[in-house]
Design a protein around this motif. Structure first.
Motif, short mmCIF file in Angstrom:
data_model
loop_
_atom_site.label_atom_id
_atom_site.label_comp_id
_atom_site.label_asym_id
_atom_site.label_seq_id
_atom_site.Cartn_x
_atom_site.Cartn_y
_atom_site.Cartn_z
N VAL A 1 -1.84 -6.92 4.03
CA VAL A 1 -0.85 -6.67 2.97
C VAL A 1 -1.49 -6.87 1.61
O VAL A 1 -1.35 -6.05 0.70
N VAL A 2 -2.23 -7.97 1.46
CA VAL A 2 -2.91 -8.24 0.19
C VAL A 2 -3.88 -7.11 -0.14
O VAL A 2 -3.89 -6.59 -1.27
N ASP A 3 -4.65 -6.68 0.85
CA ASP A 3 -5.60 -5.58 0.62
C ASP A 3 -4.88 -4.31 0.20
O ASP A 3 -5.33 -3.61 -0.73
N LEU B 1 -1.99 -4.03 -1.27
CA LEU B 1 -1.46 -4.20 -2.63
C LEU B 1 -2.56 -4.02 -3.66
O LEU B 1 -2.38 -3.33 -4.67
N CYS B 2 -3.70 -4.66 -3.42
CA CYS B 2 -4.81 -4.58 -4.37
C CYS B 2 -5.28 -3.13 -4.50
O CYS B 2 -5.56 -2.66 -5.61
N ASP B 3 -5.34 -2.43 -3.38
CA ASP B 3 -5.73 -1.02 -3.38
C ASP B 3 -4.75 -0.18 -4.17
O ASP B 3 -5.12 0.61 -5.04
N GLU B 4 -3.49 -0.35 -3.83
CA GLU B 4 -2.43 0.46 -4.43
C GLU B 4 -2.36 0.23 -5.94
O GLU B 4 -2.20 1.17 -6.72
N LEU B 5 -2.49 -1.03 -6.36
CA LEU B 5 -2.30 -1.36 -7.78
C LEU B 5 -3.62 -1.43 -8.54
O LEU B 5 -3.63 -1.62 -9.75
N LYS B 6 -4.71 -1.27 -7.82
CA LYS B 6 -6.03 -1.39 -8.43
C LYS B 6 -6.15 -2.66 -9.25
O LYS B 6 -6.53 -2.66 -10.43
N ALA B 7 -5.77 -3.75 -8.62
CA ALA B 7 -5.84 -5.06 -9.27
C ALA B 7 -6.27 -6.08 -8.22
O ALA B 7 -6.20 -5.80 -7.03
N LYS B 8 -6.74 -7.21 -8.69
CA LYS B 8 -7.16 -8.27 -7.78
C LYS B 8 -6.08 -9.35 -7.72
O LYS B 8 -5.18 -9.39 -8.56
N VAL B 9 -6.21 -10.22 -6.74
CA VAL B 9 -5.33 -11.38 -6.68
C VAL B 9 -5.55 -12.21 -7.95
O VAL B 9 -6.69 -12.44 -8.33
N GLY B 10 -4.48 -12.60 -8.60
CA GLY B 10 -4.58 -13.36 -9.84
C GLY B 10 -4.56 -12.46 -11.07
O GLY B 10 -4.54 -12.93 -12.20
N ASP B 11 -4.53 -11.16 -10.82
CA ASP B 11 -4.63 -10.18 -11.88
C ASP B 11 -3.27 -9.53 -12.18
O ASP B 11 -2.34 -9.62 -11.38
N TYR C 1 8.89 -8.50 6.71
CA TYR C 1 8.38 -7.48 7.64
C TYR C 1 7.53 -6.45 6.90
O TYR C 1 7.69 -5.25 7.08
N LEU C 2 6.67 -6.92 6.03
CA LEU C 2 5.87 -6.00 5.23
C LEU C 2 4.92 -5.19 6.10
O LEU C 2 4.33 -5.71 7.03
N ASP C 3 4.82 -3.94 5.76
CA ASP C 3 3.91 -3.05 6.46
C ASP C 3 2.88 -2.53 5.45
O ASP C 3 3.25 -1.87 4.49
N PRO C 4 1.61 -2.85 5.67
CA PRO C 4 0.59 -2.43 4.70
C PRO C 4 0.62 -0.93 4.43
O PRO C 4 0.30 -0.48 3.33
N LEU C 5 1.02 -0.14 5.45
CA LEU C 5 1.02 1.32 5.28
C LEU C 5 2.21 1.79 4.44
O LEU C 5 2.24 2.94 3.99
N GLN C 6 3.17 0.90 4.24
CA GLN C 6 4.39 1.28 3.49
C GLN C 6 4.44 0.59 2.13
O GLN C 6 5.49 0.55 1.50
N ILE C 7 3.32 0.02 1.71
CA ILE C 7 3.34 -0.84 0.53
C ILE C 7 3.83 -0.10 -0.71
O ILE C 7 4.61 -0.62 -1.51
N LYS C 8 3.41 1.15 -0.85
CA LYS C 8 3.80 1.91 -2.03
C LYS C 8 5.32 2.06 -2.10
O LYS C 8 5.94 1.84 -3.14
N LYS C 9 5.89 2.40 -0.96
CA LYS C 9 7.34 2.57 -0.85
C LYS C 9 8.07 1.26 -1.17
O LYS C 9 9.07 1.24 -1.88
N THR C 10 7.54 0.18 -0.62
CA THR C 10 8.15 -1.13 -0.84
C THR C 10 8.18 -1.46 -2.32
O THR C 10 9.19 -1.93 -2.85
N LEU C 11 7.08 -1.20 -3.00
CA LEU C 11 7.00 -1.50 -4.43
C LEU C 11 7.96 -0.62 -5.23
O LEU C 11 8.65 -1.09 -6.14
N THR C 12 8.00 0.66 -4.88
CA THR C 12 8.88 1.58 -5.60
C THR C 12 10.34 1.17 -5.43
O THR C 12 11.09 1.09 -6.40
N LYS C 13 10.70 0.87 -4.19
CA LYS C 13 12.07 0.48 -3.90
C LYS C 13 12.47 -0.77 -4.69
O LYS C 13 13.52 -0.82 -5.32
N ALA C 14 11.60 -1.77 -4.63
CA ALA C 14 11.92 -3.04 -5.28
C ALA C 14 12.00 -2.88 -6.79
O ALA C 14 12.89 -3.43 -7.44
N SER C 15 11.09 -2.09 -7.37
CA SER C 15 11.12 -1.98 -8.83
C SER C 15 12.31 -1.14 -9.28
O SER C 15 12.89 -1.41 -10.33
N GLU C 16 12.70 -0.15 -8.46
CA GLU C 16 13.89 0.63 -8.81
C GLU C 16 15.13 -0.24 -8.76
O GLU C 16 15.98 -0.23 -9.65
#
Ligand code: FES
Length: 165
Positions: free
Chosen positions: A99-101, A103-113, A146-161
């Motif tokens: 999940v962390v990986d 997120l970092c990939d999707e957001l192009k950021a590191k942990v702590g960033d 129940y986070l799914d690394p393959l659905q991370i983009k969707k999860t972020l979009t949903k939550a921010s909306e």
């Protein structure tokens, strides 16, 4: 607790005097001083660190040395959506690392960033107390399980909306 997460000009010299007045400026006060800055701002503003070192018994290099040693301190403001990914035992076993990986990939950021647009910041935290939902993260005030690394983009979009609404 109020967080000034903008970059509006502040009277950092006065703020530095206030913090050193409250915590002391001796060498052994570096950690309490850092904790106080982070309590007030949510991160460690560079200009404020500089002002404090002008009047305290430690140098900027020393203060940064202490700050980087402890993972609790952050150098950038949290994003609008602060992501806190649980890496406690249950979540770890359930795949928190992936999940962390993701997120970092999707957001192009590191942990702590924090992302360049200031929208998201990524942190890892210990058990959030809802292990049955593992792997879990907080998105702002919301707990998402129940986070799914393959659905991370969707999860972020949903939550921010949802939180924008
Ligand atoms: S280990 Fe993640 S919520 Fe408990």
């Amino acid at each position: 607790m109020s967080h000034h997460e903008c970059t509006c000009p502040k009277d950092f010299a006065a703020e530095a005097r206030d913090i050193v007045g409250a915590c002391g400026g001796g060498r052994e006060q570096a950690i309490p001083v850092l904790q106080e800055i982070q309590k007030r701002y949510g991160f460690l503003p560079k200009e404020l660190m500089r002002e404090i070192c002008k009047i305290a018994d430690f140098s900027e290099a020393q203060l940064y040395g202490v700050a980087t040693f402890y993972s609790q301190f952050r150098f950038k403001p949290r994003g609008k959506f602060a992501l806190k990914v649980c890496v406690g035992t249950a979540c770890h076993v359930a795949g928190a690392g992936a999940v962390v990986d993701a997120l970092c990939d999707e957001l192009k950021a590191k942990v702590g960033d924090t992302t360049g647009d200031g929208r998201f910041s990524i942190e890892t935290v210990a058990c959030l107390g809802c292990c049955s939902l593992a792997p879990v993260m907080m998105i702002g005030e919301d707990t998402v399980g129940y986070l799914d690394p393959l659905q991370i983009k969707k999860t972020l979009t949903k939550a921010s909306e949802k939180q924008n609404a």
